[in-house]
Design a protein around this motif. Structure first.
Motif, PDB file in Angstrom:
ATOM      1  N   GLY A 153     -14.334   8.209   6.265  1.00 19.27           N
ATOM      2  CA  GLY A 153     -15.505   8.864   5.672  1.00 19.27           C
ATOM      3  C   GLY A 153     -15.192   9.573   4.368  1.00 19.27           C
ATOM      4  O   GLY A 153     -16.047  10.282   3.832  1.00 19.27           O
ATOM      5  N   GLU A 154     -13.971   9.386   3.852  1.00 17.54           N
ATOM      6  CA  GLU A 154     -13.625  10.013   2.571  1.00 17.54           C
ATOM      7  C   GLU A 154     -13.399   8.961   1.500  1.00 17.54           C
ATOM      8  O   GLU A 154     -12.959   7.852   1.781  1.00 17.54           O
ATOM      9  CB  GLU A 154     -12.372  10.873   2.713  1.00 17.54           C
ATOM     10  N   PHE A 190      -5.032  -1.151  -6.505  1.00 11.15           N
ATOM     11  CA  PHE A 190      -5.267   0.096  -7.221  1.00 11.15           C
ATOM     12  C   PHE A 190      -6.751   0.364  -7.462  1.00 11.15           C
ATOM     13  O   PHE A 190      -7.099   1.330  -8.123  1.00 11.15           O
ATOM     14  CB  PHE A 190      -4.475   0.089  -8.537  1.00 11.15           C
ATOM     15  N   GLY A 191      -7.608  -0.484  -6.887  1.00  9.22           N
ATOM     16  CA  GLY A 191      -9.038  -0.210  -6.964  1.00  9.22           C
ATOM     17  C   GLY A 191      -9.523   0.628  -5.815  1.00  9.22           C
ATOM     18  O   GLY A 191     -10.685   1.040  -5.776  1.00  9.22           O
ATOM     19  N   SER A 192      -8.652   0.878  -4.856  1.00 13.73           N
ATOM     20  CA  SER A 192      -9.027   1.717  -3.718  1.00 13.73           C
ATOM     21  C   SER A 192      -7.829   2.568  -3.320  1.00 13.73           C
ATOM     22  O   SER A 192      -6.724   2.349  -3.803  1.00 13.73           O
ATOM     23  CB  SER A 192      -9.480   0.844  -2.542  1.00 13.73           C
ATOM     24  N   GLU A 193      -8.075   3.530  -2.450  1.00 13.43           N
ATOM     25  CA  GLU A 193      -7.004   4.422  -2.007  1.00 13.43           C
ATOM     26  C   GLU A 193      -6.515   3.984  -0.636  1.00 13.43           C
ATOM     27  O   GLU A 193      -7.344   3.634   0.232  1.00 13.43           O
ATOM     28  CB  GLU A 193      -7.522   5.859  -1.897  1.00 13.43           C
ATOM     29  N   PRO A 194      -5.195   4.016  -0.389  1.00 10.00           N
ATOM     30  CA  PRO A 194      -4.714   3.759   0.979  1.00 10.00           C
ATOM     31  C   PRO A 194      -5.258   4.864   1.901  1.00 10.00           C
ATOM     32  O   PRO A 194      -5.292   6.024   1.492  1.00 10.00           O
ATOM     33  CB  PRO A 194      -3.195   3.857   0.858  1.00 10.00           C
ATOM     34  N   MET A 195      -5.679   4.482   3.086  1.00 13.82           N
ATOM     35  CA  MET A 195      -6.241   5.512   3.983  1.00 13.82           C
ATOM     36  C   MET A 195      -5.198   5.966   4.999  1.00 13.82           C
ATOM     37  O   MET A 195      -4.856   7.124   5.060  1.00 13.82           O
ATOM     38  CB  MET A 195      -7.500   4.984   4.657  1.00 13.82           C
ATOM     39  N   ARG A 223       0.828  -1.215   0.000  1.00 12.55           N
ATOM     40  CA  ARG A 223       0.000   0.000   0.000  1.00 12.55           C
ATOM     41  C   ARG A 223       0.863   1.266   0.000  1.00 12.55           C
ATOM     42  O   ARG A 223       0.485   2.288  -0.574  1.00 12.55           O
ATOM     43  CB  ARG A 223      -0.922   0.005   1.233  1.00 12.55           C
ATOM     44  N   VAL A 230     -13.364   5.854 -10.716  1.00 18.29           N
ATOM     45  CA  VAL A 230     -12.615   6.343 -11.877  1.00 18.29           C
ATOM     46  C   VAL A 230     -13.604   6.638 -12.995  1.00 18.29           C
ATOM     47  O   VAL A 230     -14.432   5.788 -13.344  1.00 18.29           O
ATOM     48  CB  VAL A 230     -11.583   5.308 -12.347  1.00 18.29           C
ATOM     49  N   PRO A 257     -15.955   4.310   2.311  1.00 21.99           N
ATOM     50  CA  PRO A 257     -14.725   5.040   2.661  1.00 21.99           C
ATOM     51  C   PRO A 257     -13.499   4.358   2.049  1.00 21.99           C
ATOM     52  O   PRO A 257     -13.373   3.136   2.096  1.00 21.99           O
ATOM     53  CB  PRO A 257     -14.698   4.966   4.187  1.00 21.99           C
ATOM     54  N   GLY A 258     -12.653   5.169   1.448  1.00 21.25           N
ATOM     55  CA  GLY A 258     -11.432   4.638   0.837  1.00 21.25           C
ATOM     56  C   GLY A 258     -11.616   4.140  -0.579  1.00 21.25           C
ATOM     57  O   GLY A 258     -10.642   3.813  -1.255  1.00 21.25           O
ATOM     58  N   ARG A 259     -12.871   4.051  -1.047  1.00 19.38           N
ATOM     59  CA  ARG A 259     -13.084   3.537  -2.401  1.00 19.38           C
ATOM     60  C   ARG A 259     -12.715   4.607  -3.422  1.00 19.38           C
ATOM     61  O   ARG A 259     -12.665   5.807  -3.125  1.00 19.38           O
ATOM     62  CB  ARG A 259     -14.544   3.118  -2.606  1.00 19.38           C
ATOM     63  N   LEU A 260     -12.491   4.127  -4.622  1.00 22.27           N
ATOM     64  CA  LEU A 260     -12.038   4.994  -5.709  1.00 22.27           C
ATOM     65  C   LEU A 260     -13.022   4.883  -6.859  1.00 22.27           C
ATOM     66  O   LEU A 260     -13.342   3.776  -7.297  1.00 22.27           O
ATOM     67  CB  LEU A 260     -10.646   4.523  -6.147  1.00 22.27           C
ATOM     68  N   VAL A 305      -4.695   3.907 -12.024  1.00 25.25           N
ATOM     69  CA  VAL A 305      -6.061   4.228 -11.604  1.00 25.25           C
ATOM     70  C   VAL A 305      -6.917   2.979 -11.398  1.00 25.25           C
ATOM     71  O   VAL A 305      -8.010   3.074 -10.856  1.00 25.25           O
ATOM     72  CB  VAL A 305      -6.761   5.182 -12.614  1.00 25.25           C
ATOM     73  N   VAL A 329     -12.424   8.807  -3.052  1.00 28.66           N
ATOM     74  CA  VAL A 329     -11.708   9.586  -4.075  1.00 28.66           C
ATOM     75  C   VAL A 329     -12.383   9.405  -5.435  1.00 28.66           C
ATOM     76  O   VAL A 329     -12.807   8.295  -5.783  1.00 28.66           O
ATOM     77  CB  VAL A 329     -10.232   9.143  -4.152  1.00 28.66           C
TER      78      VAL A 329
END
Lengths: 518, 163
Positions: free
Chosen positions: B32-33, A236-241, A137, B149, B144-147, A165, B35
């Motif tokens: 709670g955020e 890469f399907g989600s963002e590291p928190m 991550r 595109v 939360p934490g999902r992206l 992305v 992207v």
């Protein structure tokens, strides 16, 4: 501000002197310590690379297997690799700050300073690139942040960040490219280190063995107690928190997300520019360079061997004398330290001529002026036991020990002192000679007291002759703040001299005696 | 005593390294955020339409150069507008790449949004005159934490939303 910081650094180094001794103080070996850490990082990196899988699917698994293995095995190599690279950043920043505080950014040192600036960028590029390879991550965050940062410049037709992305967008051979970068950039770093050291004679690439061993041992202990762990796999399907973050390297990503990629470019560019032009901002008056007097130069090469900044070369004779070589000074490289004058065999005060000329000399502080100062001091030196104190202008201010029976004489660098002056002072009436230089390992001209010590011990030309009683010669190594210690050392020396008075009086050679009397 | 002092100082040095190599943890996204990333590469239409050569024009050309149409290379900029719950979050005009401005227009934007259910509307203009030629609306539930595109693939009918 800078003076206060420099004073704090002096105090800090003095405190470390008490723990490590002057010669073993790590503050005096930051450059070589940084190089040692580059070597440690490289060596452990080779070990880790041997088992690293460069496919997108296998990279994470191979790193995880490494971390899950025996603590003293590959996990140790990986952890030491990580911590040595972190230590490299801290050491490099300390080295840079120390050199600036010591006024080493300008003057004849400009090349060493300027060639060090790309090293900062290369260390960061090497280190950040290393965080991509575990493909966890943190690697995901760093890759995305770095490509978003690069995309802020109009360099690429297609944004690089588009590769990260989604899981499907990541190229399968990505890690082969990243490994190539993580090997190639450190190789460039090594090449630039070579450039950085170009203008130094006999650069000390490694710190003293005690510092090297202790640093490596400390890193191993840290690696065993707090091994580098594998984080969750990149997705890469989600963002590291929230991620465990290596701040020495990755603080720039945090800065980028708190501000903007453009602002980070502006900050990095401004910092690089300031560092690069510092030698010209801090323009220091350049003292006149050493001059060669061919009439007194026989091309022996002692000045060439002793110059700490490779400012002297030996070239073919230009005056028609039947000698093969002569010394030539490059004024742009010359530090005007006078170490060359101290090395010249012609720099002997016993020569009978009233106008002492030597083969290589400093126009602003010639050897004949040194002899004249010594002669004047010896004329009135009383009461006994009388001591002449030769001191370095960058060390303790020797004028602080002036008192009846003590004659202080200051030189640009203590290695400007030809050993024959010590013998001359003793034969002309002094009971003892004290030689005071910078703290060990802290010579303002790198090699000054190392050279002088070797000359006094008789292991380097020009040597202090064996017949000179070593009981009447004493050395003192200290910084500006050590004036009291020098006074105490002089007082102790005087007591020792009083306890063993000289059997014979002055024994100046007749011709010189006649010249003095005249 | 000196050895002990050295040990303490080395320990302090590596303790600083050990701590800052992992701590404090970096909060990239607050709880709670989520992207939203707008990431697309699409070539706009030609700035001027292709013209058919007349018979007379063709006759003047060498036989191997007699292409029936003449096209200018430059393409129009692509404009993309994305609104989330009625509020525009991206309004980007992407210039075509290349010295002759004949390449694709590319866009990459990143925005942190509150997690939860959102209505996303995206529009794209790629023709002379600036008229919106593609539009799409979707509802997404971003944990939360999902992206999310937002991409563009004309062969798939236009906008593609991946979350």
């Amino acid at each position: 501000m800078r003076a206060a910081l420099a004073a704090s650094l002096d105090a800090c180094e003095a405190a470390f002197d008490r723990a490590f001794g002057q010669a073993g103080n790590p503050w005096r070996h930051l450059g070589s310590l940084a190089f040692l850490l580059v070597v440690v990082t490289t060596a452990t990196g080779i070990v880790v690379y041997a088992v690293y899988d460069t496919s997108v699917g296998g990279a994470y698994r191979s790193v995880r297997a490494m971390s899950a293995g025996p603590p003293a095995g590959l996990a140790l190599a990986r952890s030491v690799h990580r911590y040595a690279s972190d230590a490299l950043v801290l050491t490099m920043i300390a080295h840079l700050a120390r050199e600036w505080l010591r006024g080493h950014a300008a003057g004849f040192r400009w090349f060493s300073w300027l060639s060090g600036v790309p090293l900062v960028a290369l260390v960061y590029a090497s280190g950040i690139g290393g965080y991509w390879l575990p493909f966890d991550r943190l690697a995901q965050l760093s890759l995305t942040a770095t490509t978003e940062w690069l995309d802020a410049l109009p360099l690429f037709g297609e944004p690089l960040a588009r590769n990260f992305v989604s899981p499907a967008s990541v190229p399968d051979r990505l890690l082969s490219l990243l490994v190539f970068l993580h090997i190639g950039i450190p190789l460039a770093l090594l090449a630039f280190i070579g450039v950085h050291l170009l203008r130094l004679t006999r650069p000390r690439s490694f710190p003293p063995a005690t510092i090297a061993a202790a640093t490596c041992a400390a890193l191993v202990v840290l690696a065993l107690m707090h091994p580098a762990r594998a984080l969750a796999e990149a997705d890469f399907g989600s963002e590291p928190m929230t991620v465990a973050f290596d701040w020495p390297y990755l603080f720039i990503h945090a800065l980028q997300y708190r501000t903007s990629p453009q602002l980070l470019w502006a900050a990095a560019g401004a910092a690089g520019l300031v560092l690069a032009v510092l030698p010209w901002i801090e323009r220091t008056p350049h003292a006149p360079a050493a001059c060669v007097d061919l009439a007194n130069c026989n091309g022996c090469g002692r000045c060439f061997a002793d110059c700490p900044y490779a400012a002297i070369t030996l070239v073919a004779r230009s005056d028609g004398r039947h000698l093969p070589r002569q010394a030539e000074v490059d004024p742009r490289r010359c530090a005007s330290c006078g170490i060359c004058a101290g090395a010249c065999p012609s720099s002997t005060p016993f020569r009978s001529g009233s106008d002492l000329a030597t083969g290589i000399d400093l126009p602003q502080a010639p050897i004949r002026a040194l002899r004249a100062s010594l002669d004047r001091a010896l004329e009135t030196l009383a009461p006994r036991p009388a001591i002449v104190v030769f001191g370095c202008a960058s060390g303790v201010e020797v004028a602080s020990v002036r008192e009846p029976g003590t004659a202080p004489i200051e030189l640009v660098c203590i290695a400007m002192l030809p050993p024959s002056f010590v013998e001359y002072a003793l034969r002309a009436g002094a009971d003892g000679v004290m030689v005071s230089g910078c703290r060990e390992g802290d010579c303002a001209y790198r090699l000054g007291h190392e050279i002088l010590r070797a000359r006094l011990e008789g292991s380097r030309e020009p040597r202090l002759r064996a017949r000179v009683s070593r009981a009447r010669v004493r050395t003192f190594w200290g910084a500006r703040a050590d004036a009291r210690s020098l006074s105490a050392a002089v007082a102790a020396f005087r007591r020792d001299l009083a306890a063993s008075p000289r059997a014979a009086g002055p024994s100046m050679p007749p011709k010189r005696r006649e010249a003095l009397d005249a | 005593m000196r050895i002990a002092a050295q040990a303490v100082l080395y320990a302090a040095f590596v303790a600083v390294i050990g701590y800052f190599s992992t701590s404090p943890a970096y909060v990239h996204l607050a709880p709670g955020e989520a992207v939203v990333k707008l990431s697309l590469s699409h070539a706009g239409e030609r700035k001027e339409p292709c013209r058919t050569r007349s018979e007379a024009e063709l006759a003047k050309l060498a036989p191997n150069m007699r292409s029936p149409t003449v096209c200018t290379r430059e393409r129009v900029p692509v404009r993309i507008v994305v609104a989330i719950d009625g509020t525009t979050i991206f309004d980007v005009v992407a210039q075509p790449t290349g010295l002759a401005k004949d390449g694709a227009s590319t866009v990459y934007r990143r925005l942190t949004v509150a997690a939860g259910r959102h209505r996303i509307r995206a529009e794209l203009a790629d023709a002379p005159g600036g008229r919106m030629t593609y539009s799409a609306t979707t509802e997404v539930d971003l944990a939360p934490g999902r992206l999310l595109v937002i991409d563009f693939a004309p062969e798939a009918g236009g906008f593609v939303f991946r979350s």
